[in-house]
Design a protein around this motif. Sequence first.
Motif, mmCIF file in Angstrom:
data_model
loop_
_atom_site.group_PDB
_atom_site.id
_atom_site.type_symbol
_atom_site.label_atom_id
_atom_site.label_comp_id
_atom_site.label_asym_id
_atom_site.label_seq_id
_atom_site.Cartn_x
_atom_site.Cartn_y
_atom_site.Cartn_z
ATOM 1 N N ALA A 130 0.837 -1.204 0.000
ATOM 2 C CA ALA A 130 0.000 0.000 0.000
ATOM 3 C C ALA A 130 0.869 1.250 0.000
ATOM 4 O O ALA A 130 1.829 1.339 0.764
ATOM 5 C CB ALA A 130 -0.927 0.006 1.207
ATOM 6 N N ALA A 131 0.532 2.226 -0.844
ATOM 7 C CA ALA A 131 1.310 3.453 -0.949
ATOM 8 C C ALA A 131 1.011 4.436 0.161
ATOM 9 O O ALA A 131 1.764 5.383 0.379
ATOM 10 C CB ALA A 131 1.045 4.123 -2.299
ATOM 11 N N GLY A 132 -0.097 4.233 0.868
ATOM 12 C CA GLY A 132 -0.479 5.164 1.921
ATOM 13 C C GLY A 132 -1.941 5.007 2.260
ATOM 14 O O GLY A 132 -2.529 3.928 2.096
ATOM 15 N N LEU A 133 -2.536 6.116 2.704
ATOM 16 C CA LEU A 133 -3.900 6.107 3.231
ATOM 17 C C LEU A 133 -4.688 7.265 2.644
ATOM 18 O O LEU A 133 -4.204 8.402 2.601
ATOM 19 C CB LEU A 133 -3.846 6.231 4.758
ATOM 20 C CG LEU A 133 -5.072 5.863 5.575
ATOM 21 C CD1 LEU A 133 -5.325 4.359 5.511
ATOM 22 C CD2 LEU A 133 -4.882 6.304 7.031
ATOM 23 N N ASP A 134 -5.890 6.962 2.146
ATOM 24 C CA ASP A 134 -6.832 7.995 1.730
ATOM 25 C C ASP A 134 -7.646 8.361 2.967
ATOM 26 O O ASP A 134 -8.452 7.569 3.441
ATOM 27 C CB ASP A 134 -7.726 7.449 0.623
ATOM 28 C CG ASP A 134 -8.516 8.533 -0.073
ATOM 29 O OD1 ASP A 134 -8.445 9.701 0.365
ATOM 30 O OD2 ASP A 134 -9.208 8.231 -1.063
ATOM 31 N N LEU A 135 -7.413 9.567 3.510
ATOM 32 C CA LEU A 135 -7.988 9.924 4.806
ATOM 33 C C LEU A 135 -9.476 10.222 4.727
ATOM 34 O O LEU A 135 -9.954 10.849 3.777
ATOM 35 C CB LEU A 135 -7.269 11.144 5.379
ATOM 36 C CG LEU A 135 -5.895 10.898 6.003
ATOM 37 C CD1 LEU A 135 -5.357 12.198 6.564
ATOM 38 C CD2 LEU A 135 -5.953 9.846 7.091
ATOM 39 N N ALA A 136 -10.187 9.802 5.756
ATOM 40 C CA ALA A 136 -11.612 10.089 5.871
ATOM 41 C C ALA A 136 -11.893 11.073 6.993
ATOM 42 O O ALA A 136 -12.625 12.039 6.824
ATOM 43 C CB ALA A 136 -12.406 8.804 6.098
ATOM 44 N N ASP A 137 -11.298 10.833 8.184
ATOM 45 C CA ASP A 137 -11.581 11.712 9.308
ATOM 46 C C ASP A 137 -10.599 11.443 10.437
ATOM 47 O O ASP A 137 -9.688 10.617 10.319
ATOM 48 C CB ASP A 137 -13.038 11.562 9.790
ATOM 49 C CG ASP A 137 -13.397 10.136 10.205
ATOM 50 O OD1 ASP A 137 -12.478 9.309 10.408
ATOM 51 O OD2 ASP A 137 -14.598 9.834 10.344
ATOM 52 N N GLU A 138 -10.829 12.139 11.544
ATOM 53 C CA GLU A 138 -10.036 12.011 12.758
ATOM 54 C C GLU A 138 -10.992 11.702 13.899
ATOM 55 O O GLU A 138 -11.502 12.607 14.551
ATOM 56 C CB GLU A 138 -9.266 13.313 13.025
ATOM 57 C CG GLU A 138 -8.336 13.254 14.216
ATOM 58 C CD GLU A 138 -7.688 14.606 14.498
ATOM 59 O OE1 GLU A 138 -6.563 14.608 15.014
ATOM 60 O OE2 GLU A 138 -8.333 15.647 14.225
ATOM 61 N N PRO A 139 -11.283 10.426 14.153
ATOM 62 C CA PRO A 139 -12.309 10.092 15.143
ATOM 63 C C PRO A 139 -11.949 10.462 16.572
ATOM 64 O O PRO A 139 -12.838 10.682 17.396
ATOM 65 C CB PRO A 139 -12.474 8.577 14.995
ATOM 66 C CG PRO A 139 -11.196 8.113 14.389
ATOM 67 C CD PRO A 139 -10.740 9.231 13.507
ATOM 68 N N GLU A 140 -10.657 10.502 16.894
ATOM 69 C CA GLU A 140 -10.177 10.944 18.202
ATOM 70 C C GLU A 140 -8.905 11.747 17.975
ATOM 71 O O GLU A 140 -8.249 11.602 16.934
ATOM 72 C CB GLU A 140 -9.889 9.749 19.122
ATOM 73 C CG GLU A 140 -11.098 8.911 19.454
ATOM 74 C CD GLU A 140 -10.837 7.927 20.591
ATOM 75 O OE1 GLU A 140 -9.820 8.082 21.303
ATOM 76 O OE2 GLU A 140 -11.663 7.010 20.781
ATOM 77 N N PRO A 141 -8.537 12.610 18.926
ATOM 78 C CA PRO A 141 -7.303 13.378 18.743
ATOM 79 C C PRO A 141 -6.099 12.474 18.493
ATOM 80 O O PRO A 141 -5.857 11.521 19.231
ATOM 81 C CB PRO A 141 -7.161 14.134 20.080
ATOM 82 C CG PRO A 141 -8.557 14.247 20.595
ATOM 83 C CD PRO A 141 -9.238 12.978 20.173
ATOM 84 N N GLY A 142 -5.380 12.760 17.415
ATOM 85 C CA GLY A 142 -4.188 11.998 17.107
ATOM 86 C C GLY A 142 -4.441 10.656 16.455
ATOM 87 O O GLY A 142 -3.525 9.844 16.329
ATOM 88 N N VAL A 143 -5.677 10.397 16.010
ATOM 89 C CA VAL A 143 -6.018 9.139 15.339
ATOM 90 C C VAL A 143 -6.521 9.459 13.942
ATOM 91 O O VAL A 143 -7.407 10.299 13.766
ATOM 92 C CB VAL A 143 -7.104 8.363 16.108
ATOM 93 C CG1 VAL A 143 -7.514 7.104 15.345
ATOM 94 C CG2 VAL A 143 -6.621 8.010 17.504
#
Length: 413
Positions: free
Chosen positions: A342-355
């Motif tokens: 996997a080349a990385g992550l397609d971000l969706a959200d931040e459910p908790e601080p620092g996650v």
Amino acid sequence: MREHPAEPVRGIAVLADDLTSAGDGAAPFRGTGHPAKVLLSGAVEPGASAVDGVVAVDLGSRLLDEASAVALAAWSADAFGDSDLLIKTVDSTLRGHVAAEVRAAHAGSGRRAVVVAPAFPAEGRTTVRGVQHVHGVPVHETDFARDPVHPVRTADLARLLPEADVLEPERFGKLPELVDGGGVFVCSAVTDADLDLLVASVPRPGDVLWVGSPGLAAALARHHSRIPAEPPPEPPRARRPLIVVGSAHPATRRQLDRLRTRVDVTAAETADAPAEALRALRRSTAPVLVVHTPDARRAAAAGSLTSELALVVRELVADGLVDGLVLTGGETAVAALEALGAAGLDLADEPEPGVARGVLLSPPRLPALIKAGGFGDDGTLDRLCRLLMDGGLPTEDEPSTAGGPSAEGGRTS
């Protein structure tokens, strides 16, 4: 103090020293309407730039020798120097080659000034008169002083960056003229309001190399929000997640201990026998699988232990036995993604601080959450597991019978 109106920004680059820092540096912008991707350094093409949305790059520099880390910081800051916002993340506990990377990124970026603000109030990391604290204790007096790879020797940013001016929040109003004159400015902050004031005090954010942790990224995201064309798609839910724990930090170990008490969890320790751990997890019928390094982790063995975790992840995914991941620890997350191609992550959200939550960029398109080892309370891994499954686990007051009598829940190896 008169706040300066936010300039519209579209191209945002986050240069991080490990994968969890890249994720939690980009995630706040995703929450304020900017599309965002986290990339491993090997996926960045020469001449890359952040044109629209957020590109967060894991340079992996925290695990390199200082000379290599400096070269990467200078190269990446030059490559992304035309971004509207340029952010160099540092660990909120000051682990890594902090001073050397800040200087190299400043030189490579060509930016007029550097604003350094490592506070992350949501996780109890504050900066008081230039000294970094964790829950009120100077960081060099905490568990981070015993980090196996980068033990923290000083909490005083003025010692790390003697060329810097240290500014308290009451002096942030001077930043427009200070930035015009150039230099490095260490900014104290104990609340999110302090960080908001800091960001609002800089009229031209493109003049600055911003240096900080998720607290500063969140303040920048709040100040430079964007109305998205459409909300991000919800990541798919996992029917059977794999929790991967490589961090030796006591906070993560407490989270792991709590997760292992569940009757619907099978946990296996890699130790010196990853094949045995793999066999145990393949035999299990429990709804949740956990693989982790030994509790007493030696620095000399860190690389091999991480490789063992990655091997287990690759095999379980290839077998189709898991369909979602929670990755704890930056080195662990990188090894797992690389093992999966996997080349990385397609971000969706931040459910908790620092996650950071998202979907792997390249097949297999699994939902994944990544978290730094020192973040969270004792229930964090349990909550992230539930989130990945969309409430598929019982509450603590309702013991699980998932998997029936044959489930190997609760066993560890």
